[in-house]
Design an enzyme around this catalytic site. Structure first.
Site: not given
Ligand SMILES: [Mg+2]
Length: 162
Positions: A8-10, A53-54, A102-103, A129
């Site tokens: 995941d990114r963020d 997810n963005q 979308r997760k 996270d």
């Molecule tokens: Mg995240």
């Protein structure tokens, strides 16, 4: 050697912003040692992907071009010589679009398998996270790892590389 690492990114690679989306590189800050962790993880995983997810795109807060240029800079910050993140999958949709990517849905993971049929799910991991990350990874049969501000990607790297 492990197979594939889905990140995941963020909240895993970069710090989240309070009630805002990260829309450009000025707002993008690597979580402490996450860049180092990615470089090290590339030695024990065959490939690393991002699945993110963005929703900010669906909301019109940023464009796909904004996101792509942010990701190019991120890749360059990791290294200008090597592309550590093999591919970045993102879901641009709103939660209410009820898309399949979308997760906690698994559309991005399914797409990765289509793109890279050699992926071995059993020896692959997803690190996120959010509960939605973990849910998506578990549904797909991946081993999952939940990180937070205290237990970061770098901490996990140290455990898995023992
Ligand atoms: Mg995240």
């Amino acid at each position: 050697m492990y197979d594939t690492l889905f990140l995941d990114r963020d909240g895993v690679i970069n710090y989240k912003l309070e009630a805002r989306y990260v829309t450009n590189y000025h707002q993008f800050k690597f979580i402490q040692n996450s860049d180092l962790a990615i470089r090290e993880l590339s030695k024990i995983f065959k490939r690393i992907f991002i699945v993110t997810n963005q929703q900010g795109i669906g909301k019109g807060i940023m464009s796909k071009n904004d996101l792509n240029s942010l990701h190019e800079i991120m890749q360059d910050k990791l290294s200008t010589k090597k592309k550590y993140i093999k591919k970045i999958y993102y879901c641009p949709h709103l939660e209410l679009d009820l898309c399949n990517c979308r997760k906690p849905n698994t559309g991005m993971l399914e797409q990765a398998i289509k793109d890279f049929p050699e992926i071995k799910i059993k020896s692959s991991f997803l690190v996120g996270d959010s509960d939605s990350d973990i849910e998506a990874g578990n549904k797909f049969g991946l081993q999952t790892v939940k990180v937070d501000n205290n237990y970061t990607l770098y901490h996990w790297l140290q455990e898995i590389s023992l």
